[in-house]
Design a protein around this motif. Structure first.
Motif, mmCIF file in Angstrom:
data_model
loop_
_atom_site.group_PDB
_atom_site.id
_atom_site.type_symbol
_atom_site.label_atom_id
_atom_site.label_comp_id
_atom_site.label_asym_id
_atom_site.label_seq_id
_atom_site.Cartn_x
_atom_site.Cartn_y
_atom_site.Cartn_z
ATOM 1 N N THR A 48 -14.282 66.780 -73.487
ATOM 2 C CA THR A 48 -15.424 67.547 -72.974
ATOM 3 C C THR A 48 -15.185 68.226 -71.632
ATOM 4 O O THR A 48 -15.917 69.145 -71.280
ATOM 5 C CB THR A 48 -16.669 66.644 -72.832
ATOM 6 O OG1 THR A 48 -16.394 65.623 -71.873
ATOM 7 C CG2 THR A 48 -17.064 66.035 -74.165
ATOM 8 N N ALA A 49 -14.202 67.766 -70.869
ATOM 9 C CA ALA A 49 -14.017 68.298 -69.517
ATOM 10 C C ALA A 49 -12.848 69.284 -69.481
ATOM 11 O O ALA A 49 -12.060 69.369 -70.425
ATOM 12 C CB ALA A 49 -13.767 67.153 -68.539
ATOM 13 N N GLY A 50 -12.740 69.951 -68.401
ATOM 14 C CA GLY A 50 -11.672 70.928 -68.234
ATOM 15 C C GLY A 50 -10.396 70.307 -67.698
ATOM 16 O O GLY A 50 -10.330 69.102 -67.435
ATOM 17 N N PRO A 51 -9.378 71.125 -67.510
ATOM 18 C CA PRO A 51 -8.072 70.660 -67.041
ATOM 19 C C PRO A 51 -8.106 69.962 -65.682
ATOM 20 O O PRO A 51 -7.253 69.137 -65.399
ATOM 21 C CB PRO A 51 -7.229 71.935 -66.964
ATOM 22 C CG PRO A 51 -7.942 72.946 -67.779
ATOM 23 C CD PRO A 51 -9.386 72.557 -67.804
ATOM 24 N N ASP A 52 -9.100 70.289 -64.857
ATOM 25 C CA ASP A 52 -9.164 69.680 -63.532
ATOM 26 C C ASP A 52 -9.439 68.176 -63.597
ATOM 27 O O ASP A 52 -9.177 67.453 -62.638
ATOM 28 C CB ASP A 52 -10.207 70.383 -62.655
ATOM 29 C CG ASP A 52 -11.581 70.454 -63.305
ATOM 30 O OD1 ASP A 52 -11.635 70.634 -64.536
ATOM 31 O OD2 ASP A 52 -12.586 70.352 -62.571
ATOM 32 N N LEU A 53 -9.953 67.671 -64.727
ATOM 33 C CA LEU A 53 -10.227 66.229 -64.856
ATOM 34 C C LEU A 53 -9.150 65.486 -65.643
ATOM 35 O O LEU A 53 -9.286 64.298 -65.917
ATOM 36 C CB LEU A 53 -11.606 66.007 -65.472
ATOM 37 C CG LEU A 53 -12.768 66.360 -64.540
ATOM 38 C CD1 LEU A 53 -14.105 66.148 -65.227
ATOM 39 C CD2 LEU A 53 -12.700 65.561 -63.247
ATOM 40 N N ARG A 54 -8.065 66.171 -65.967
ATOM 41 C CA ARG A 54 -6.970 65.502 -66.678
ATOM 42 C C ARG A 54 -6.392 64.324 -65.887
ATOM 43 O O ARG A 54 -6.095 63.279 -66.475
ATOM 44 C CB ARG A 54 -5.881 66.506 -67.037
ATOM 45 C CG ARG A 54 -6.296 67.420 -68.161
ATOM 46 C CD ARG A 54 -5.217 68.408 -68.495
ATOM 47 N NE ARG A 54 -5.676 69.285 -69.575
ATOM 48 C CZ ARG A 54 -5.043 70.355 -69.975
ATOM 49 N NH1 ARG A 54 -3.895 70.702 -69.390
ATOM 50 N NH2 ARG A 54 -5.519 71.094 -70.948
ATOM 51 N N PRO A 55 -6.219 64.447 -64.552
ATOM 52 C CA PRO A 55 -5.718 63.277 -63.806
ATOM 53 C C PRO A 55 -6.665 62.072 -63.904
ATOM 54 O O PRO A 55 -6.206 60.933 -64.002
ATOM 55 C CB PRO A 55 -5.606 63.779 -62.369
ATOM 56 C CG PRO A 55 -5.447 65.259 -62.505
ATOM 57 C CD PRO A 55 -6.292 65.637 -63.694
ATOM 58 N N ALA A 56 -7.947 62.315 -63.899
ATOM 59 C CA ALA A 56 -8.913 61.212 -64.030
ATOM 60 C C ALA A 56 -8.804 60.574 -65.414
ATOM 61 O O ALA A 56 -8.825 59.337 -65.540
ATOM 62 C CB ALA A 56 -10.332 61.715 -63.786
ATOM 63 N N ALA A 57 -8.671 61.392 -66.435
ATOM 64 C CA ALA A 57 -8.515 60.865 -67.794
ATOM 65 C C ALA A 57 -7.244 60.030 -67.890
ATOM 66 O O ALA A 57 -7.250 58.940 -68.481
ATOM 67 C CB ALA A 57 -8.502 62.002 -68.812
ATOM 68 N N ARG A 58 -6.161 60.528 -67.297
ATOM 69 C CA ARG A 58 -4.897 59.779 -67.325
ATOM 70 C C ARG A 58 -5.045 58.429 -66.622
ATOM 71 O O ARG A 58 -4.583 57.404 -67.123
ATOM 72 C CB ARG A 58 -3.776 60.599 -66.665
ATOM 73 C CG ARG A 58 -2.418 59.895 -66.770
ATOM 74 C CD ARG A 58 -1.290 60.664 -66.112
ATOM 75 N NE ARG A 58 -1.466 60.658 -64.667
ATOM 76 C CZ ARG A 58 -1.599 61.744 -63.911
ATOM 77 N NH1 ARG A 58 -1.561 62.947 -64.456
ATOM 78 N NH2 ARG A 58 -1.759 61.651 -62.610
ATOM 79 N N ARG A 59 -5.718 58.415 -65.484
ATOM 80 C CA ARG A 59 -5.918 57.148 -64.760
ATOM 81 C C ARG A 59 -6.774 56.183 -65.577
ATOM 82 O O ARG A 59 -6.492 54.981 -65.628
ATOM 83 C CB ARG A 59 -6.549 57.407 -63.393
ATOM 84 C CG ARG A 59 -5.545 57.900 -62.370
ATOM 85 C CD ARG A 59 -6.119 57.882 -60.953
ATOM 86 N NE ARG A 59 -7.243 58.787 -60.770
ATOM 87 C CZ ARG A 59 -7.122 60.095 -60.494
ATOM 88 N NH1 ARG A 59 -5.936 60.635 -60.381
ATOM 89 N NH2 ARG A 59 -8.195 60.832 -60.324
#
Length: 180
Positions: free
Chosen positions: A71-82
């Motif tokens: 649902t989120a954009g590329p800017d939240l990929r680091p949060a998803a990875r964590r």
């Protein structure tokens, strides 16, 4: 009879799992060989089994990370990875408490179900760990696909865990509440 009930009953009757049970059980029993270890891993300090509430940590992080993926954009990929990584880390002590619970099961059908629960959840952990590794290599789409697969596996594993706790009433409890 629906497909879920049939699946649970089928798993309970798979005698091929008995060889795995005989091979793995001695190591699992080592975890709870002392009263102190048993009390900690079974959650006597809490009053009931600690394994079920501990599953909220990895599952919550994994599903939250996957939700960000979808649902989120590329800017939240680091949060998803964590979130995916922290879910994998918290899955390890969760698995330890699950092994301790399984080591105390007496009924063969329930031990078989526990083995399937553990195997499917181990698959989920593996998929999420691979997802985390893919994300570290900037392969976000691959990481997302692996995470979705991990979520499906975790859901199936949760079904078998729920069958053990809700249908078969497998759970530790403080000795004041009755036999462990």
């Amino acid at each position: 009879m629906n497909v879920f009930v049939r699946s649970a009953l089928r798993v309970e009757s798979v005698e091929l799992l008995d060889g795995v049970d005989r091979a793995v059980r001695p190591a699992a029993e080592l975890l709870i060989r002392t009263p102190r270890a048993r009390g900690i891993l079974h959650g006597h300090w809490l009053g009931h089994g600690i394994h079920p509430p501990m599953t909220d940590f990895p599952l919550g992080m994994w599903f939250s990370g996957t939700l960000l993926d979808l649902t989120a954009g590329p800017d939240l990929r680091p949060a998803a990875r964590r979130l995916i990584g922290m879910g994998a880390i918290t899955a390890l002590p969760t698995a330890l408490t699950g092994i301790a619970e399984w080591a105390s099961i007496d009924e063969q059908r329930d031990r078989r179900t526990g083995l399937v629960h553990a195997a499917v959840n181990s698959s989920a952990l593996s998929l999420y760990a691979l997802s985390w590794l893919a994300r570290r290599s900037d392969r976000h789409l691959t990481g997302t696909i692996l995470a979705v697969g991990g979520g499906l596996a975790a859901t199936a594993g949760g079904f078998f865990g729920g069958h053990l706790s809700e249908v078969r009433k497998i759970s530790s409890r403080h000795p004041a509440f009755g036999a462990d």
